[in-house]
Structures are given as structure tokens and as C-alpha cells.
Motif scaffolding. Structure first.
Motif, PDB file in Angstrom:
ATOM      1  N   THR A  47     -28.492  -9.432  53.529  1.00  0.00           N
ATOM      2  CA  THR A  47     -29.244  -9.500  52.418  1.00  0.00           C
ATOM      3  C   THR A  47     -30.645  -9.711  52.532  1.00  0.00           C
ATOM      4  OG1 THR A  47     -28.823 -11.686  51.974  1.00  0.00           O
ATOM      5  CG2 THR A  47     -27.152 -10.155  51.236  1.00  0.00           C
ATOM      6  N   TRP A  57     -30.857 -14.824  44.730  1.00  0.00           N
ATOM      7  CA  TRP A  57     -31.023 -13.339  44.118  1.00  0.00           C
ATOM      8  C   TRP A  57     -31.447 -12.590  45.071  1.00  0.00           C
ATOM      9  CZ3 TRP A  57     -35.301  -9.940  43.761  1.00  0.00           C
ATOM     10  CH2 TRP A  57     -34.896  -8.679  42.950  1.00  0.00           C
ATOM     11  N   ARG A  61     -29.153  -5.729  49.188  1.00  0.00           N
ATOM     12  CA  ARG A  61     -27.853  -6.268  49.832  1.00  0.00           C
ATOM     13  C   ARG A  61     -26.990  -5.084  50.238  1.00  0.00           C
ATOM     14  NH1 ARG A  61     -27.267  -5.642  44.089  1.00  0.00           N
ATOM     15  NH2 ARG A  61     -25.351  -5.250  43.290  1.00  0.00           N
ATOM     16  N   CYS A  67     -25.208  -9.501  42.625  1.00  0.00           N
ATOM     17  CA  CYS A  67     -26.508  -9.311  42.972  1.00  0.00           C
ATOM     18  C   CYS A  67     -27.245 -10.878  43.116  1.00  0.00           C
ATOM     19  CB  CYS A  67     -27.335  -8.728  41.963  1.00  0.00           C
ATOM     20  SG  CYS A  67     -27.075  -9.042  40.420  1.00  0.00           S
ATOM     21  N   GLU A  68     -26.437 -11.758  42.588  1.00  0.00           N
ATOM     22  CA  GLU A  68     -27.044 -13.220  42.762  1.00  0.00           C
ATOM     23  C   GLU A  68     -25.859 -14.068  42.808  1.00  0.00           C
ATOM     24  OE1 GLU A  68     -29.192 -13.286  39.130  1.00  0.00           O
ATOM     25  OE2 GLU A  68     -27.340 -13.736  38.084  1.00  0.00           O
TER      26      GLU A  68
END
Length: 407
Positions: A47, A57, A61, A67-68
Motif C-alpha cells: 500500500t 487511507w 493498494r 480503501c481505509e
């Protein structure tokens, strides 16, 4: 957090805000780096991570679906606080992480390697990470590879500050749009001429990506901007603010004229046909329109009014245009844009939820949290770096966003 630590964290967030990277759409330049980490170091997960007040965040990735995530459990948070590479060969053998929810639950991290992303001001704004679900060794050469790739991430961030157009669509980048639109609004206020703003996004765009692939989605985004440009004047500004979210500034244009422009744009977008996996397909878009006024006298305020009108268009069924009421105040006490670490405190101080303060005024604030479901209707908002603590009541919840007014 001590006062000096809070001040240092605020300086870090100020530096992060300068890059205007949070919640921006994916970019191949960053995705290429996470792919390289995964392939070169032979790890299943990688990431490019940035940390605001309450979350980590992922700008890019590989091998992760979310996504977070919550900052408190993020190993990346430990990395930025250390200020040096964090290598954990086996998380279950490290007492700092044996009970971490990212170790005991999904994604079941057993190995972690993170390099801080250090800005020009010397603050760690994020990390480049390599992760695995099995323990592994990580030697000095591996660390050097990850550090070199982290340096490339920072080079890309610095490059973004110089780039004024979105590479995919040719629209202005979010940062460039805000800069140019801010100048145009200042000019409009000085010379007292009308100016309006249109906010729009594509309806059900996730479905397009799911059914047509990201290449098909990219074609739609490019075609959408091209269709808009054909109808806009040279003096109009169009910017890509998010994945499928756009904004247009129309100088010398009142609310009704802007509504007419939005209708033409909506019809033009709906009339397009794209070649897809199962044959030709079409897309639609929803529009919100607002005009510069005494109640919305800067870019943030007029954008917020346009966003609220866009939300109303979505709620009303999509594929339509809705204008904000002329002179209406925003339903949300947004105030000026900020990026501050905050705390939501309730139950007599026994319960605390981390948040990020996104906007702040004398009347209220807009906050972001991981999940607003557990946030009560009344609580104390604390911003330690500002030595600030006030009771508030919630006026709006929308997913991870909360708008509050001061009691």
C-alpha cells in the motif's frame, strides 16, 4: 497526547494538506509502485498509505479490498511516529501487535515492513508498506529497495503539485481547479459579476467499472469530459475532484443560466454510447447548481451548496439537475477548510472516537469518522492542538461524515 505532541501532529497534518492527496482517485503512477513492491519483494499486499486524524487511507493498494481503516490499529501509525523503517518479521511474536485486530482478524497480518513518507517540511505524512500473511525475513537489501520506492512516491507527490491537469481526462486537477476557481471567484466579487458552480457525478459508476472493467470506466470518464468541453466556453473551468466527481465554474453566469447549461450537459452525457463487453451502453449523470451570493461568497461555500443540490438530485432519482435556492445558506456549517485531529467524547469522557475535522467555523464543524453509526446526537468535540473543547449537537450524518453545530 501532550500539548507539544499535539502541536507536532497538527504540523504534520498541515504538511499533508499541502499535497491535497486525501480521497483523490487512483493514479497509475502510484499503482505502479505498489505493483513493483508486490512483485519485487514477493509479498501479497502493498500500500501507499496516508494518515489523517482518524484513519489510514490507501492512495494505492495491492491485495487489500478496503480503501481505509481505523488509525488506532494501523501499523502504519507506529511507523510514522517512529520516523524510521518499521520491520516486523512476525507480528504474533511482537508484543506490540499480538492483539492488534489487523493481526487477529482480516487481513491477518503476520509480516509488516513500512517506510515513512517524509514531506519537505520533515513530517511523516504516510508510509509505503509491504505485508504478508506469513512470517518472513527482511534483510537490508529489501529495506533499501522499499526505501527507494518510497522516495519515488514522494517524487510523484511533488510532481502532482506541478501538474495542473488530470492525466486521464484532461480536466483540471482538483488542486488546480480549486486554485483557478478561487481566483475567478475573487475577481467576480471584486467586479460584482455573476458566477455559478456546477457539481456533477456519474450515476452508478461502480457498476460500469464492475461490468466493463476499469478500462471501460476510463473511456466513460474521458468521453464525459469531452462531451462537456464541447458545450462549455473557453472561460469556463472544469475539474475532476474525485473518481467520477466533477465541478464546473461558469463566470458571468447566473443561477438560471447555469441550470440551463447543466441540462444541456446532462442530455449530452446521456446521449453518448460506449462500446462495452455486452454491446453498446450509456451512462447518466446527476447535477447540482449553485450561484455566488452573500450566503455563498467563496469557493468552499458555493461548492458546498452545489454538492447539497447534487445530493438532492441523487435522492430524487438521479439523471436530473437541481439548483440550490438563490441566496440560501448552506445546510451544513462548513466554514473554512482545515485538516485537524479531533476527538468525539461522550459517556462522561469514558467513550472517545477519533475524528478528522475537515471544516470549521464559529458556528460548527464538519467531521469525518470511520463509521458515524455509534456517534451520539450530542457530544464534546475536542481539538487538542488548538486547546479547544466544546459541546456540539449533530445536524447531519451521511456515512462517515458528520456536521455539527456548537451548543
Amino acid at each position: 497526547m501532550s500539548v507539544p505532541a499535539a502541536a507536532s501532529e497538527q504540523a504534520r497534518l498541515d504538511e499533508l494538506a499541502q499535497y491535497d492527496i486525501l480521497d483523490t482517485p487512483g493514479e497509475e503512477s502510484f499503482d505502479r509502485i505498489t505493483r513493483l513492491v508486490r512483485r519485487t519483494l514477493k509479498v501479497p499486499m502493498a500500500t501507499v498509505t496516508f494518515l489523517d486524524g482518524h484513519r489510514q487511507w490507501f492512495k494505492s493498494r495491492e491485495g487489500l479490498s478496503d480503501c481505509e481503516g481505523d488509525r488506532r490499529s494501523a501499523l502504519c501509525d507506529v511507523t510514522i511516529r517512529r520516523g524510521e523503517p518499521l520491520i516486523v518479521p512476525d507480528t504474533r511474536a511482537d508484543p506490540r501487535f499480538t492483539d492488534n485486530p489487523l493481526v487477529t482478524g482480516a487481513p491477518h497480518l503476520r509480516f509488516y515492513a513500512g517506510i515513512p513518507l517524509r514531506g519537505e517540511g520533515g513530517h511523516n505524512i504516510g508510509t509505503l508498506c509491504a505485508m504478508d500473511t506469513a512470517p518472513r525475513a527482511f534483510d537490508g537489501e529489501d529495506v533499501a529497495i522499499l526505501a527507494d520506492l518510497a522516495a519515488i512516491v514522494m517524487d510523484e507527490l511533488r510532481l502532482r503539485l506541478l501538474v495542473s491537469t488530470d492525466v486521464l481526462t484532461g480536466a483540471l486537477s482538483r488542486r488546480a481547479f480549486r486554485n483557478e476557481a478561487g481566483k475567478a471567484i475573487a475577481l467576480a466579487l471584486r467586479h460584482r459579476h455573476e458566477t455559478s458552480c456546477i457539481a456533477f457525478d456519474l450515476d452508478h459508476f461502480k457498476t460500469v467499472n464492475d461490468t466493463q472493467g476499469h478500462a471501460g470506466g476510463d473511456t466513460v470518464l474521458t468521453g464525459t469530459v469531452a462531451a462537456c468541453r464541447d458545450l462549455l466556453r473557453q472561460s469556463d473551468l472544469i475539474g475532476r475532484l474525485g473518481g467520477e466527481e466533477f465541478a464546473i465554474l461558469l463566470p458571468h453566469t447566473g443561477l438560471q443560466a447555469a441550470l440551463s447549461v447543466a441540462q444541456k450537459l446532462r442530455e449530452s452525457i446521456a446521449a453518448q454510447r460506449f462500446e462495452g463487453v455486452g454491446g453498446p451502453f450509456a451512462v447518466t449523470a446527476s447535477f447540482g447548481i449553485a450561484a455566488l451570493s452573500t450566503a455563498a461568497s467563496d469557493l468552499e461555500a458555493v461548492l458546498q451548496q452545489a454538492d447539497e443540490a447534487l445530493y438532492a438530485a441523487k435522492t430524487a432519482g438521479r439523471n436530473r439537475c437541481i439548483a440550490a435556492h438563490a441566496g440560501a445558506a448552506s445546510n451544513s456549517p462548513f466554514g473554512r477548510r482545515v485538516l485537524k485531529a479531533g476527538s468525539i467524547v461522550f459517556n462522561g469522557g469514558r467513550s472517545v472516537i477519533d475524528c478528522t475535522v475537515k471544516r470549521l467555523s464559529d458556528e460548527g464543524a464538519s467531521l469525518a469518522v470511520i463509521d458515524s453509526a455509534g456517534v451520539p446526537g450530542r457530544f464534546k468535540l475536542a481539538i487538542e492542538a488548538d486547546n479547544f473543547s466544546r459541546f456540539v449537537h449533530v445536524v447531519r450524518k451521511a456515512g462517515p461524515e458528520i456536521d455539527v453545530q456548537f451548543a
